[in-house]
Design a protein around this motif. Structure first.
Motif, mmCIF file in Angstrom:
data_model
loop_
_atom_site.group_PDB
_atom_site.id
_atom_site.type_symbol
_atom_site.label_atom_id
_atom_site.label_comp_id
_atom_site.label_asym_id
_atom_site.label_seq_id
_atom_site.Cartn_x
_atom_site.Cartn_y
_atom_site.Cartn_z
ATOM 1 N N UNK A 215 32.484 30.402 47.222
ATOM 2 C CA UNK A 215 32.527 29.889 45.847
ATOM 3 C C UNK A 215 31.422 30.533 45.020
ATOM 4 N N UNK B 133 45.933 38.872 41.411
ATOM 5 C CA UNK B 133 45.889 37.426 41.692
ATOM 6 C C UNK B 133 44.803 37.143 42.735
ATOM 7 N N UNK C 184 42.092 38.719 43.238
ATOM 8 C CA UNK C 184 40.750 38.878 42.672
ATOM 9 C C UNK C 184 40.463 37.888 41.561
ATOM 10 N N UNK C 185 41.453 37.651 40.717
ATOM 11 C CA UNK C 185 41.169 36.919 39.484
ATOM 12 C C UNK C 185 41.918 35.607 39.337
ATOM 13 N N UNK C 186 42.663 35.221 40.366
ATOM 14 C CA UNK C 186 43.413 33.967 40.268
ATOM 15 C C UNK C 186 42.502 32.802 39.952
ATOM 16 N N UNK C 187 43.072 31.787 39.362
ATOM 17 C CA UNK C 187 42.270 30.643 38.917
ATOM 18 C C UNK C 187 42.049 29.652 40.072
ATOM 19 N N UNK C 188 41.263 30.086 41.074
ATOM 20 C CA UNK C 188 40.972 29.187 42.179
ATOM 21 C C UNK C 188 39.605 29.541 42.731
ATOM 22 N N UNK D 264 48.003 26.808 44.236
ATOM 23 C CA UNK D 264 46.619 27.264 44.051
ATOM 24 C C UNK D 264 46.455 27.982 42.718
ATOM 25 N N UNK E 12 36.004 24.906 42.102
ATOM 26 C CA UNK E 12 35.119 26.064 42.246
ATOM 27 C C UNK E 12 35.933 27.318 42.387
ATOM 28 N N UNK E 13 35.599 28.296 41.561
ATOM 29 C CA UNK E 13 36.295 29.572 41.629
ATOM 30 C C UNK E 13 35.672 30.385 42.744
ATOM 31 N N UNK E 14 36.507 31.110 43.482
ATOM 32 C CA UNK E 14 35.956 31.995 44.509
ATOM 33 C C UNK E 14 35.015 32.986 43.847
ATOM 34 N N UNK E 15 33.924 33.287 44.532
ATOM 35 C CA UNK E 15 32.916 34.169 43.919
ATOM 36 C C UNK E 15 33.394 35.607 43.914
#
Lengths: 182, 57
Positions: free
Chosen positions: A135, A176, A178-182, B21, B54-57
């Motif tokens: 995260x 997705x 790399x930049x997906x909203x998760x 997700x 939390x967004x993955x870093x």
């Protein structure tokens, strides 16, 4: 003199253990035998469920726990997959990524400089290993009354793993991943 | 590996999870590390840790 976080804050240690025992009872806690005093959890997960890969993970507390510096991806709980090893997967993926993006600068620009999305490298013992960026550090809580536990970090890691498996299987695109909203 | 696993079902489940997700729907992780949509886990009476925001870093 209390030197490590688990000595200076035994209540936090007890809460960490309680959270792991509640949510991931198969994981066990030990101390690294490298003189660093760092504690770690080890266990296996299967984020995609039946038919998915089984991942053997170490969750290693930094001695600064709970802490998350600006570039401290995943905060003070480092997630190291022992099997499969990320470096091995990344090495296999890199030729395909190079083929897609043409040259290494372009690969780096798209976030795949290490061969997988959302990972970072760090020294572990004598080796350099690849860890899961579970995260963004801004989401890692470090307050006195509420800090991110290893159990929460592991839940983020399981989410990362399933997305990584989807990406490896071609089920989600590079963008997705790399930049997906998760 | 269990040869009786329905790989189509596994892929379909993964597609549904990927969609959830991407939409930011809540997911939980069970004791075995399995990621489940929260509503499905609730329907099946499964418990687990809710994945924090939390967004993955």
């Amino acid at each position: 003199m209390a030197y490590y976080w688990y000595q200076s804050d035994p209540q936090l240690y007890q809460m960490e253990v309680a959270a792991m025992q509640k949510f991931f009872p198969s994981f066990t806690i030990s101390q690294l035998q490298d003189g660093s005093g760092r504690l770690y959890w080890r266990g296996k997960v299967q984020p995609a469920g039946q038919g998915g890969m089984v991942w053997d993970l170490m969750l290693i507390y930094k001695n600064s726990h709970p802490h998350a510096g600006q570039n401290e991806y995943g905060g003070s709980v480092q997630i190291l997959p022992l099997s499969p090893r990320l470096k091995d997967i990344a090495d296999k993926m890199m030729p395909l990524i190079m083929q897609t993006y043409g040259d290494y600068d372009n690969v780096v620009q798209h976030g795949f400089g290490l061969g997988l999305p959302h990972i970072y490298r760090d020294q572990f013992g004598r080796n350099e290993e690849y860890f899961i960026c579970s995260a963004d550090p801004k989401y890692f809580k470090t307050g006195q009354n509420h800090s991110t536990s290893a159990a929460s970090a592991l839940s983020w890691a399981c989410k990362w793993i399933i997305l990584c498996e989807m990406w490896l299987n071609g089920e989600i695109s590079d963008d997705v991943a790399m930049e997906g909203n998760y | 590996m269990d040869q009786n696993i329905d790989m189509d079902a596994v892929a379909a489940r993964r597609r549904a999870l990927a969609e959830a997700l991407q939409k930011g729907e809540p997911v939980v992780v069970t004791a075995s590390g399995e990621v489940e949509k929260k509503e499905e886990a609730d329907d099946q009476g499964m418990s687990g840790i809710m994945v924090p925001n939390g967004k993955l870093a």
